[in-house]
Design an enzyme around this catalytic site. Structure first.
Site, PDB file in Angstrom:
ATOM      1  N   ASP A 116       0.788  -1.244   0.000  1.00  0.00           N
ATOM      2  CA  ASP A 116       0.000   0.000   0.000  1.00  0.00           C
ATOM      3  C   ASP A 116       0.817   1.289   0.000  1.00  0.00           C
ATOM      4  O   ASP A 116       0.254   2.373  -0.061  1.00  0.00           O
ATOM      5  CB  ASP A 116      -0.979  -0.009   1.176  1.00  0.00           C
ATOM      6  CG  ASP A 116      -0.285  -0.277   2.523  1.00  0.00           C
ATOM      7  OD1 ASP A 116       0.856   0.201   2.719  1.00  0.00           O
ATOM      8  OD2 ASP A 116      -0.873  -0.972   3.362  1.00  0.00           O
ATOM      9  N   HIS A 131       6.380  -7.919  -1.314  1.00  0.00           N
ATOM     10  CA  HIS A 131       5.291  -8.234  -2.247  1.00  0.00           C
ATOM     11  C   HIS A 131       5.042  -7.107  -3.252  1.00  0.00           C
ATOM     12  O   HIS A 131       4.034  -7.096  -3.939  1.00  0.00           O
ATOM     13  CB  HIS A 131       4.008  -8.568  -1.473  1.00  0.00           C
ATOM     14  CG  HIS A 131       4.132  -9.837  -0.670  1.00  0.00           C
ATOM     15  ND1 HIS A 131       3.309 -10.144   0.386  1.00  0.00           N
ATOM     16  CD2 HIS A 131       5.008 -10.870  -0.775  1.00  0.00           C
ATOM     17  CE1 HIS A 131       3.671 -11.323   0.887  1.00  0.00           C
ATOM     18  NE2 HIS A 131       4.700 -11.771   0.204  1.00  0.00           N
ATOM     19  N   CYS A 139       9.779  -4.619 -14.656  1.00  0.00           N
ATOM     20  CA  CYS A 139      10.145  -5.433 -15.815  1.00  0.00           C
ATOM     21  C   CYS A 139      10.489  -6.837 -15.336  1.00  0.00           C
ATOM     22  O   CYS A 139      11.301  -6.999 -14.420  1.00  0.00           O
ATOM     23  CB  CYS A 139      11.349  -4.811 -16.526  1.00  0.00           C
ATOM     24  SG  CYS A 139      12.068  -5.886 -17.788  1.00  0.00           S
ATOM     25  N   CYS A 142      14.595  -7.608 -16.544  1.00  0.00           N
ATOM     26  CA  CYS A 142      15.752  -7.006 -15.859  1.00  0.00           C
ATOM     27  C   CYS A 142      15.427  -6.593 -14.423  1.00  0.00           C
ATOM     28  O   CYS A 142      16.331  -6.247 -13.659  1.00  0.00           O
ATOM     29  CB  CYS A 142      16.293  -5.812 -16.637  1.00  0.00           C
ATOM     30  SG  CYS A 142      15.252  -4.340 -16.580  1.00  0.00           S
ATOM     31  N   CYS A 160       9.680  -2.721 -21.329  1.00  0.00           N
ATOM     32  CA  CYS A 160      10.691  -2.023 -20.541  1.00  0.00           C
ATOM     33  C   CYS A 160      11.531  -1.111 -21.433  1.00  0.00           C
ATOM     34  O   CYS A 160      12.078  -1.568 -22.445  1.00  0.00           O
ATOM     35  CB  CYS A 160      11.590  -3.065 -19.873  1.00  0.00           C
ATOM     36  SG  CYS A 160      12.989  -2.385 -18.977  1.00  0.00           S
ATOM     37  N   CYS A 163      15.285  -2.671 -21.452  1.00  0.00           N
ATOM     38  CA  CYS A 163      15.687  -3.956 -22.037  1.00  0.00           C
ATOM     39  C   CYS A 163      14.630  -4.540 -22.966  1.00  0.00           C
ATOM     40  O   CYS A 163      14.866  -5.574 -23.598  1.00  0.00           O
ATOM     41  CB  CYS A 163      16.039  -4.957 -20.941  1.00  0.00           C
ATOM     42  SG  CYS A 163      14.613  -5.692 -20.135  1.00  0.00           S
ATOM     43  N   GLY A 200       1.830  -6.793  13.160  1.00  0.00           N
ATOM     44  CA  GLY A 200       0.663  -6.940  12.300  1.00  0.00           C
ATOM     45  C   GLY A 200       0.738  -8.074  11.297  1.00  0.00           C
ATOM     46  O   GLY A 200       0.099  -8.045  10.265  1.00  0.00           O
TER      47      GLY A 200
HETATM   48 ZN   LIG Z   1      13.887  -4.471 -18.364  1.00  0.00          ZN
END
Ligand SMILES: [Zn+2]
Length: 259
Positions: A116, A131, A139, A142, A160, A163, A200
């Site tokens: 969040d 997470h 990407c 990469c 990306c 790359c 938490g």
């Molecule tokens: Zn990339």
């Protein structure tokens, strides 16, 4: 609600442990954001408890059809998976307590399972988001992260600029490996730490679950901040049985008093 005697005593014990530690880190989960109006995914009142879990093969389906993933992601239906409340959510006193601990030089880094962005919004600077972060894209080739605004999304999937790899949400999906850079940074931090504050979260999901164990195995201490007993409670040195928004500001004050 004023904190009761038992909780105050736990906070005092925790403050002493923190004062005696040289490298304090934190691990936070959904419980820290509940007081900001964000529903947890699992457990009583959990969004997924109520609506069912998202598909367990989400990442495999993304890999098979990135364009379909993006079309679904941009559709209004997607919002329901993460629930409402994110847009209006603001950091709560628990988030600010961690920011203050960092500014005091006590907290060296903070690992969060939350997507969040509220720890960043509160001003914490050493945040490891296992997470991912809901405001970023990443990407898959990469690993570079971008603000969502970098892409115009006229062609799907976005690519990306570095790359040419396919770009997805930074949020880690079911079946998706935790990005290597974050995972390694977490393990390094846990390896350095002699005190971890777990707030938490019951820390049952890997890799978060491994971090308190790494600290404990080297003789470090675990401080739990959780209104409910968790799977981790049995190995905690102190368990503060209160919400993080109530307990953490009091903990910061107690640490200042000892200093
Ligand atoms: Zn990339």
């Amino acid at each position: 609600m004023p904190l009761d005697e038992a909780v105050l005593s736990e906070i005092a014990d925790a403050a002493h442990l923190i004062k005696e530690s040289r490298y304090v880190i934190a691990l936070t989960g959904a419980g820290v954001s509940v007081e900001s109006g964000i529903r947890p995914f699992r457990g009583p009142g959990g969004l997924w408890t109520e609506r069912g879990e998202p598909p367990m093969d989400g990442y495999r389906r993304f890999e098979a059809d990135p364009k379909g993933y993006w079309e679904e992601r941009l559709s209004p239906a997607r919002r329901s998976m993460f629930g409402d409340g994110f847009e209006a959510a603001k950091p709560n006193p628990g988030h600010y307590a961690f920011t203050e601990l960092e500014a005091m030089g006590v907290l060296k880094s903070l690992v969060t399972q939350n997507i969040d962005n509220l720890h960043n919004e509160a001003g914490s600077t050493r945040v490891l988001e296992i997470h991912g972060n809901r405001h970023k894209l990443r990407c898959i080739r990469c690993g570079k992260r971008f603000p969502a605004s970098v892409f115009d999304l006229s062609t799907l999937p976005p690519r990306c600029p570095e790359c040419g790899g396919v770009v997805k949400d930074d949020i880690v999906m079911f079946g998706e490996p935790i990005p290597r850079d974050v995972l390694e940074a977490c393990q390094i931090e846990a390896g350095r730490s002699d005190c971890i504050i777990v707030a938490g979260t019951s820390a049952v999901v890997y890799p978060a679950a491994s971090l308190p164990l790494i600290v404990k195995e080297k003789g470090g201490v675990i401080i739990e901040v959780n209104p409910h007993e968790s799977e981790l409670s049995g190995i905690c040195d102190v368990s503060i049985r209160a919400s993080s928004g109530e307990a953490l500001p009091a903990l910061v004050e107690e640490i200042k008093r000892l200093a």
